[in-house]
Design a protein around this motif. Structure first.
Motif, PDB file in Angstrom:
ATOM      1  N   PRO A 142       0.813  -1.232   0.000  1.00 10.42           N
ATOM      2  CA  PRO A 142       0.000   0.000   0.000  1.00 10.42           C
ATOM      3  C   PRO A 142       0.842   1.277   0.000  1.00 10.42           C
ATOM      4  CG  PRO A 142      -0.835  -1.575   1.603  1.00 10.42           C
ATOM      5  CD  PRO A 142       0.461  -2.119   1.118  1.00 10.42           C
ATOM      6  N   ASN A 143       1.930   1.310   0.784  1.00 11.68           N
ATOM      7  CA  ASN A 143       2.754   2.518   0.849  1.00 11.68           C
ATOM      8  C   ASN A 143       3.435   2.795  -0.488  1.00 11.68           C
ATOM      9  OD1 ASN A 143       2.448   3.189   3.733  1.00 11.68           O
ATOM     10  ND2 ASN A 143       3.448   1.220   4.056  1.00 11.68           N
ATOM     11  N   CYS A 144       3.884   1.748  -1.148  1.00 10.21           N
ATOM     12  CA  CYS A 144       4.493   1.927  -2.465  1.00 10.21           C
ATOM     13  C   CYS A 144       3.452   2.369  -3.489  1.00 10.21           C
ATOM     14  CB  CYS A 144       5.150   0.621  -2.921  1.00 10.21           C
ATOM     15  SG  CYS A 144       6.579   0.144  -1.915  1.00 10.21           S
ATOM     16  N   LEU A 145       2.241   1.827  -3.383  1.00  8.60           N
ATOM     17  CA  LEU A 145       1.174   2.240  -4.294  1.00  8.60           C
ATOM     18  C   LEU A 145       0.858   3.726  -4.131  1.00  8.60           C
ATOM     19  CD1 LEU A 145      -1.220  -0.846  -4.032  1.00  8.60           C
ATOM     20  CD2 LEU A 145       0.016  -0.086  -6.073  1.00  8.60           C
ATOM     21  N   LYS A 146       0.858   4.201  -2.899  1.00  8.59           N
ATOM     22  CA  LYS A 146       0.611   5.628  -2.662  1.00  8.59           C
ATOM     23  C   LYS A 146       1.692   6.484  -3.314  1.00  8.59           C
ATOM     24  CE  LYS A 146      -0.674   6.910   1.489  1.00  8.59           C
ATOM     25  NZ  LYS A 146      -0.748   7.015   2.972  1.00  8.59           N
ATOM     26  N   GLN A 196      -9.547  -0.188 -13.003  1.00  6.97           N
ATOM     27  CA  GLN A 196      -9.535  -0.708 -11.644  1.00  6.97           C
ATOM     28  C   GLN A 196     -10.932  -0.817 -11.049  1.00  6.97           C
ATOM     29  OE1 GLN A 196      -6.601  -1.803 -10.381  1.00  6.97           O
ATOM     30  NE2 GLN A 196      -5.841  -1.199 -12.409  1.00  6.97           N
ATOM     31  N   ASP A 197     -11.081  -1.821 -10.207  1.00 11.20           N
ATOM     32  CA  ASP A 197     -12.245  -1.915  -9.334  1.00 11.20           C
ATOM     33  C   ASP A 197     -11.840  -1.246  -8.015  1.00 11.20           C
ATOM     34  OD1 ASP A 197     -14.425  -2.490  -7.839  1.00 11.20           O
ATOM     35  OD2 ASP A 197     -14.042  -4.648  -7.690  1.00 11.20           O
ATOM     36  N   PHE A 198     -12.336  -0.035  -7.817  1.00 11.56           N
ATOM     37  CA  PHE A 198     -11.835   0.768  -6.701  1.00 11.56           C
ATOM     38  C   PHE A 198     -12.074   0.115  -5.347  1.00 11.56           C
ATOM     39  CE2 PHE A 198     -12.299   3.956 -10.053  1.00 11.56           C
ATOM     40  CZ  PHE A 198     -11.049   4.545  -9.988  1.00 11.56           C
ATOM     41  N   PHE A 199     -13.139  -0.628  -5.253  1.00  8.77           N
ATOM     42  CA  PHE A 199     -13.452  -1.229  -3.955  1.00  8.77           C
ATOM     43  C   PHE A 199     -12.525  -2.385  -3.610  1.00  8.77           C
ATOM     44  CE2 PHE A 199     -17.283   1.071  -4.945  1.00  8.77           C
ATOM     45  CZ  PHE A 199     -17.642   1.604  -3.721  1.00  8.77           C
ATOM     46  N   PRO A 202      -6.927   0.141   1.111  1.00  7.95           N
ATOM     47  CA  PRO A 202      -7.457   1.378   1.718  1.00  7.95           C
ATOM     48  C   PRO A 202      -6.455   2.529   1.690  1.00  7.95           C
ATOM     49  CG  PRO A 202      -7.950  -0.521   3.092  1.00  7.95           C
ATOM     50  CD  PRO A 202      -7.033  -1.008   2.012  1.00  7.95           C
ATOM     51  N   GLU A 203      -5.155   2.218   1.870  1.00  6.18           N
ATOM     52  CA  GLU A 203      -4.145   3.278   1.875  1.00  6.18           C
ATOM     53  C   GLU A 203      -4.099   4.003   0.528  1.00  6.18           C
ATOM     54  OE1 GLU A 203      -2.984   0.174   4.848  1.00  6.18           O
ATOM     55  OE2 GLU A 203      -3.654   0.189   2.766  1.00  6.18           O
ATOM     56  N   LEU A 204      -4.245   3.243  -0.558  1.00  4.95           N
ATOM     57  CA  LEU A 204      -4.247   3.858  -1.880  1.00  4.95           C
ATOM     58  C   LEU A 204      -5.530   4.646  -2.113  1.00  4.95           C
ATOM     59  CD1 LEU A 204      -2.945   4.279  -4.613  1.00  4.95           C
ATOM     60  CD2 LEU A 204      -3.922   2.099  -5.376  1.00  4.95           C
ATOM     61  N   HIS A 219     -17.932   2.670   2.325  1.00  2.00           N
ATOM     62  CA  HIS A 219     -16.870   1.679   2.166  1.00  2.00           C
ATOM     63  C   HIS A 219     -16.728   0.858   3.442  1.00  2.00           C
ATOM     64  CE1 HIS A 219     -12.864   0.003   1.320  1.00  2.00           C
ATOM     65  NE2 HIS A 219     -13.117   0.283   0.040  1.00  2.00           N
ATOM     66  N   SER A 220     -16.344  -0.396   3.265  1.00  3.54           N
ATOM     67  CA  SER A 220     -16.224  -1.294   4.421  1.00  3.54           C
ATOM     68  C   SER A 220     -15.086  -0.893   5.352  1.00  3.54           C
ATOM     69  CB  SER A 220     -16.016  -2.736   3.940  1.00  3.54           C
ATOM     70  OG  SER A 220     -14.855  -2.813   3.114  1.00  3.54           O
ATOM     71  N   GLU A 221     -14.086  -0.204   4.796  1.00  2.00           N
ATOM     72  CA  GLU A 221     -12.971   0.255   5.622  1.00  2.00           C
ATOM     73  C   GLU A 221     -13.315   1.629   6.208  1.00  2.00           C
ATOM     74  OE1 GLU A 221      -9.621   0.134   7.706  1.00  2.00           O
ATOM     75  OE2 GLU A 221     -10.262  -1.503   6.376  1.00  2.00           O
ATOM     76  N   PRO A 222     -13.390   1.772   7.542  1.00  2.00           N
ATOM     77  CA  PRO A 222     -13.819   3.046   8.145  1.00  2.00           C
ATOM     78  C   PRO A 222     -12.939   4.233   7.756  1.00  2.00           C
ATOM     79  CG  PRO A 222     -13.828   1.292   9.776  1.00  2.00           C
ATOM     80  CD  PRO A 222     -13.173   0.723   8.553  1.00  2.00           C
ATOM     81  N   THR A 223     -11.628   4.007   7.629  1.00  2.00           N
ATOM     82  CA  THR A 223     -10.751   5.142   7.312  1.00  2.00           C
ATOM     83  C   THR A 223     -11.045   5.716   5.932  1.00  2.00           C
ATOM     84  OG1 THR A 223      -9.068   3.594   6.512  1.00  2.00           O
ATOM     85  CG2 THR A 223      -8.910   4.321   8.805  1.00  2.00           C
TER      86      THR A 223
END
Length: 847
Positions: free
Chosen positions: A182-186, A207-210, A214-216, A236-240
C-alpha cells in the motif's frame, strides 16, 4: 513522499580544530569516528566548508560496515557543496561516486533508503547519470522501504532532468500494475499524478476501486475533486476510507453555491462515530461545527460523546449543541445534562454541567423544575465554585420566570453561606428581585447574626468572670468544618462584611420605600437604622473596619435618614452630575443669619497682586475619574484646587493622589485616602511650598480601587496625571534700580551665563527687546546705540528676592544677531532664565 528537511540534534563537543577531527576520523575506534563525523556535520550546518575532509571520510566509508557511520556520511553529503564557485563538480565528489554506487546495492535496506534519499537531492546530471540503472534495479527489491524510496528518487530526478532519463513514467506505470504494498502504491500514484496524469487515468479506468488497498484509496480521494466519485466511498467497508471521503466532501461543499444537503448529512453520519476517537475527535468536531446547514437532527447524537474526563472537549460538544439546537431539541438537551449530572462524581464536571444548565435556560427562555432542584441542592455546598454556579442558575430562572418561593429560599439561605463571595452574590440577587417582605426577612436574618455575636460576647464575659481555665469554644448553628459567614462576622481572619451588608440594605430600602405606608416606613426605617448602627458598633469595637468601611456605613445611615431620591442631581460648582445611587449627606436645619453678623475672613494670600490663577486638565474625559486643577501661584506656595469627578456607577475606595515634584518645591500637605461615591464630585486642596523661583514641574498619579459586580474590592487602578510645568517667568517680578547700582551689583554677582543666537525676523530691535522684557517682567535701566545696533541693561527679580541682571546686545546685519549675558547670585536661576530667553527668541523667528 517528499523529503523536505533533515533535523539533527547532536551534542556539542570541544573538537573545533581540523587536525583533531582528521585524527579522530583516522582512529581505529568507531566511537571516535562517529564523534568526529557528528562534529563535522554540526560545523557544516554553520556554513563551514569541510570538502577537504571528503577524501578522508570516503576512505573511512570504504572500509567500515557500521550503519551509524554510513547514515552520518550521507547526512554530511547532503550538507556539503557539490560544485565550486564556477559551477563545476568538485573532484572529491567524482571520487566517491563509486562508493555511492556500491551502497545502492548494500544488503541493509535502510542504508539503501538513505542513499536513495541523498541521490534525490543532487542537481547535476553528470553525477546522477551513473546511478540511474542501480536506482531502477531497486524497483524490484524485496523490501517495500527500498522500493518506495526508489520510486521517490526517480520521480525527483525526472522532474529535474526530464526525458534525459528515458521511459520513467512508463516504468512507474508498470510498477503500479504489479505493486502490492500500500505505501508503495501511494508513492507511485503521487508520482504518476505529477509526471503523467493521462497514463494514471488509463490505469484508474481499469480498476475496481473497492478492491484497491485502503491506503491507496485514501490518497486517491485526497487528490480527487469529483463529488460524485468521492461519494461512492462513503459506505466503504474500511472506516478510514469512508472517513476520508466524508472529510473531502465537506471541504469541497463549503465552497459550493448550490449544496447537496442530503449528501452533507450523510457525511456527518459517517464522521460522528469518530468523536470517540482520541486522535480524531477534536478535528472531527471542528469540521462538523463549521458546516453551514441545519444540523439539529444530530444534536442528541453528538451529546452522547460528552466526557466527564475531558471538560475541554465536552465544552466544544456543548458549543455545537447550543449552536444548532432548536426548540424541539431543548427537552432532549436538558435530559442529557441531568443524566450526566446524576452519573458524575467530579466536582469540576458538576460545576461545568450546572453552568451549561444556566446557559440552557438563557437560550430557551424557559424553566426546568429539575434544574431548580439541582441548583437548590448545590447552593449550600462546601465548594464555592458549585455554589456560585447554582446561584447563577437561580438568577437566570428569576429573570425568566419570577418565583417568590425561590427568592424566599435565597433569603433564608443567607445564614448558611460559608464564603464571602457567595453571600455577596446572593445578596445582590435579593437586591435586584426582592420586595418589601423579602427585605423584612433579610433584616431579621442579619439581626440573627448580630444577636449571635452579642450572645457570644456575653458568654465570653461570664467565662472570664468565672476564671474558666478551659478554652472557650462555641458551636454555631448547623456547624460543620467551616462556620457560616453570618455567625462569624467578628472573625478578624476574614474581611468584615458589615459595610457590604449596610450598602445592600440601604439600597434596598431606597428601592422599596415608595411601596410602604407611613407606619410601615417608620417601622422598617427604625429597624434599618438600628441594624446599621449595630454594624458600625461591631466594626469599631472589634477593630474590624478601616476608614473606607466606616465611611460606607456612615453614608448608608445618611441615605436612610434622608430617603434620598436617586433621580435628583448634584449641583456643585456650576457642574451638573447625574446622581445615580449616590449616598446623600445628612441635612440639618440651620437658621439663617444676616450678613452683618458674618465674620469677615482674613485677607488670603491669594488676594495679592502677584497671583497667577488658571485651570489645568489632569486626566482625560474618557477616564473613569476626571480631574482638573485650578492652579494658584503666590509668593510662598503653589495651590492646586483639584476637582475630582467619579464618572463610574461604582463607589471608588482608597482614592489618593501621589505627587512627584522638582527639587525647588515640596509637598506641603498630608495626602489622605478618601472614598468617592458613584457619579459624584469632590474637591481636594493640595499645597506645595516654593523654595526657589526656578523652572519646575508637578506630576504624579491618582490611584483608586473599585468594586466588582459582587461589590468586592477590586485591585488598585492607577491613572497618570498630566505634568504641570511652571516656568521661571511665572515667579518673576519687576525691580527698579539706578544705572550706577546696576554697574555696582553686576561686579558682585558671581554666576553668569551667555546666550547667543543668529536668526531672521521681521520685527525691529525695539520690538524684540520689548517682547523679552515683558516675558521676564524686567525693567530697562539704560540703553545705548542706534537703529542697527543697540545695547540694553535690564533688571528683574524673583518673588524670593533674588536679583537678576541682563546685558543684551542686538545688531541687524543679514538677520538679527542676539547676545545676552545674564548674572545672578544663583547658578540655577541663571540657567532657568537663559532657557526662558531662548524660548522667547524662538517664537520671534520669521515674525
Amino acid at each position: 513522499m517528499t523529503l523536505t528537511s533533515i533535523y539533527i540534534n547532536f551534542p556539542s563537543y570541544p573538537l573545533s580544530l581540523r587536525k583533531d577531527l582528521a585524527r579522530q576520523l583516522q582512529s581505529s575506534t568507531v566511537e571516535d569516528n562517529i564523534r568526529a563525523l557528528e562534529t563535522i556535520i554540526i560545523l557544516a550546518s554553520q556554513n563551514q566548508d569541510f570538502t577537504d575532509h571528503l577524501n578522508l571520510i570516503s576512505r573511512l566509508m570504504s572500509v567500515t560496515q557500521n550503519k551509524v557511520l554510513k547514515s552520518l556520511f550521507y547526512k554530511f553529503l547532503i550538507m556539503t557543496p557539490k560544485t565550486d564557485s564556477d559551477g563545476r563538480i568538485l573532484g572529491e565528489f567524482l571520487i566517491i561516486t563509486n562508493q555511492i554506487r556500491k551502497d545502492l546495492t548494500h544488503p541493509n535496506e535502510y542504508l539503501r533508503s538513505k542513499v536513495l534519499q541523498f541521490i534525490a537531492t543532487l542537481n547535476s546530471f553528470e553525477l546522477v547519470e551513473n546511478f540511474i540503472k542501480p536506482i531502477q534495479q531497486n524497483f524490484l527489491h524485496q523490501h517495500f522501504c527500498v522500493r518506495r524510496n526508489a520510486y521517490f528518487c526517480i520521480t525527483e530526478l525526472y522532474k529535474k532532468f526530464g526525458d534525459t532519463i528515458p521511459n520513467v513514467p512508463q516504468q512507474l506505470y508498470d510498477c503500479l500494475v504489479t505493486e502490492t504494498d500500500p505505501n508503495c502504491l501511494k508513492q507511485l500514484y503521487s508520482s504518476l499524478l505529477i509526471l503523467d496524469a493521462d497514463l494514471l487515468s488509463s490505469f484508474m479506468k481499469k480498476q475496481d476501486f473497492f478492491s484497491l488497498p485502503p491506503e491507496l484509496l485514501e490518497i486517491i480521494i485526497e487528490k480527487n475533486n469529483d463529488l460524485d466519485f468521492i461519494s461512492k466511498f462513503l459506505n466503504h467497508s474500511e472506516p478510514t476510507v469512508s472517513y476520508c471521503s466524508a472529510l473531502k466532501i465537506i471541504s469541497l461543499t463549503n465552497y459550493c453555491v448550490k449544496k447537496d444537503f442530503n449528501l452533507i448529512l450523510k457525511c456527518i453520519d459517517v464522521l460522528i462515530p469518530y468523536l470517540s476517537d482520541q486522535d480524531f475527535k477534536f478535528t472531527t468536531l471542528r469540521i462538523i461545527s463549521n458546516v453551514n446547514a441545519d444540523l439539529s437532527s444530530f444534536v442528541s447524537k453528538v451529546m452522547e460523546f460528552i466526557d466527564s474526563t475531558d471538560i475541554i472537549f465536552s465544552a466544544e460538544i456543548l458549543n455545537f449543541v447550543f449552536k444548532y439546537s432548536t426548540a424541539s431539541n431543548f427537552s432532549g438537551v436538558s435530559d442529557n445534562l441531568i443524566k450526566n449530572f446524576n452519573h458524575s462524581k467530579k466536582s469540576e464536571f458538576i460545576i461545568f454541567l450546572i453552568e451549561n444548565m444556566t446557559r440552557m435556560l438563557k437560550v430557551s427562555g424557559t424553566t426546568s423544575a429539575l434544574f431548580l432542584e439541582i441548583a437548590c441542592t448545590s447552593l449550600k455546598s462546601e465548594n464555592p465554585g458549585l455554589s456560585h454556579a447554582a446561584l447563577s442558575l437561580l438568577k437566570v430562572h428569576l429573570k425568566n420566570n419570577f418565583s417568590p418561593k425561590i427568592l424566599n429560599f435565597l433569603v433564608y439561605a443567607l445564614k448558611d453561606f460559608k464564603f464571602g463571595k457567595i453571600i455577596r452574590q446572593c445578596t445582590d440577587i435579593i437586591l435586584e428581585f426582592g420586595e418589601v417582605e423579602d427585605y423584612k426577612k433579610m433584616i431579621e436574618i442579619l439581626y440573627s447574626g448580630i444577636n449571635f455575636y452579642k450572645n457570644k460576647k456575653k458568654q465570653q464575659t461570664t467565662a472570664d468572670k468565672n476564671n474558666t481555665s478551659d478554652t472557650y469554644s462555641l458551636i454555631t448553628p448547623n456547624s460543620t468544618s467551616r462556620s457560616p459567614i453570618l455567625f462569624t462576622l467578628d472573625n478578624p481572619a476574614v474581611p468584615f462584611l458589615g459595610p457590604f451588608f449596610s450598602l445592600s440594605i440601604a439600597r434596598m430600602y431606597i428601592k422599596i420605600k415608595n411601596n410602604l405606608n407611613e407606619n410601615q416606613k417608620n417601622e422598617i426605617k427604625t429597624k434599618t437604622l438600628a441594624l446599621l448602627l449595630e454594624f458600625m458598633k461591631m466594626g469599631e469595637k472589634e477593630n474590624l473596619m478601616d476608614l473606607s468601611g466606616r465611611y460606607i456605613i456612615t453614608e448608608c445611615i445618611r441615605t436612610v435618614i434622608n430617603e434620598y431620591n436617586v433621580e435628583k442631581s448634584i449641583i456643585s460648582d456650576n457642574k451638573v452630575v447625574q446622581k445615580f445611587n449616590v449616598l446623600a449627606p445628612i441635612k440639618f436645619n440651620i437658621s439663617k443669619i444676616s450678613s452683618d453678623d458674618l465674620i469677615q475672613p482674613k485677607t488670603d494670600i491669594f488676594m495679592s497682586s502677584d497671583l497667577l490663577d488658571y485651570v489645568f486638565q489632569l486626566t482625560g474625559f474618557s477616564d473613569p475619574v476626571y480631574c482638573e486643577a485650578n492652579i494658584k501661584i503666590s509668593r510662598l506656595d503653589i495651590s492646586l484646587d483639584i476637582l475630582v469627578v467619579n464618572q463610574t456607577t461604582t463607589i471608588l475606595q482608597n482614592c489618593n493622589f501621589d505627587f512627584v515634584t522638582s527639587t525647588n518645591i515640596t509637598q506641603n500637605f498630608i495626602s489622605a485616602p478618601f472614598n468617592l461615591p458613584e457619579m459624584s464630585v469632590k474637591n481636594i486642596l493640595c499645597s506645595f511650598k516654593i523654595h526657589e523661583s526656578l523652572n519646575c514641574s508637578i506630576s504624579g498619579t491618582f490611584s483608586f480601587s473599585y468594586s466588582g459586580m459582587n461589590r468586592e474590592c477590586g485591585s488598585e487602578s492607577i491613572l497618570n496625571l498630566s505634568e504641570i510645568k511652571f516656568n521661571v517667568s511665572d515667579f518673576l517680578l519687576e525691580k527698579s534700580i539706578s544705572e550706577d547700582e546696576f554697574r555696582e551689583k553686576w561686579t558682585k554677582l558671581e554666576w553668569e551665563n551667555t546666550y547667543c543666537l543668529k536668526f531672521r525676523s521681521n520685527m525691529d530691535i525695539n520690538e524684540i527687546v520689548e517682547r523679552i522684557r515683558n516675558k521676564i517682567k524686567g525693567k530697562i535701566v539704560s540703553s545705548v546705540g542706534h537703529n542697527k545696533c543697540m545695547a540694553y541693561n535690564i533688571v528683574c527679580g524673583t518673588w524670593k528676592g533674588t536679583l537678576i541682571l541682563l546685558n543684551i546686545g542686538i545688531y541687524v546685519e543679514n538677520g538679527v544677531g542676539f547676545e545676552c549675558r545674564i548674572r545672578s547670585c544663583r547658578e540655577d536661576v541663571v540657567k532657568s532664565l537663559s532657557s526662558v530667553v531662548g524660548e522667547c527668541l524662538k517664537d520671534l523667528k520669521e515674525k
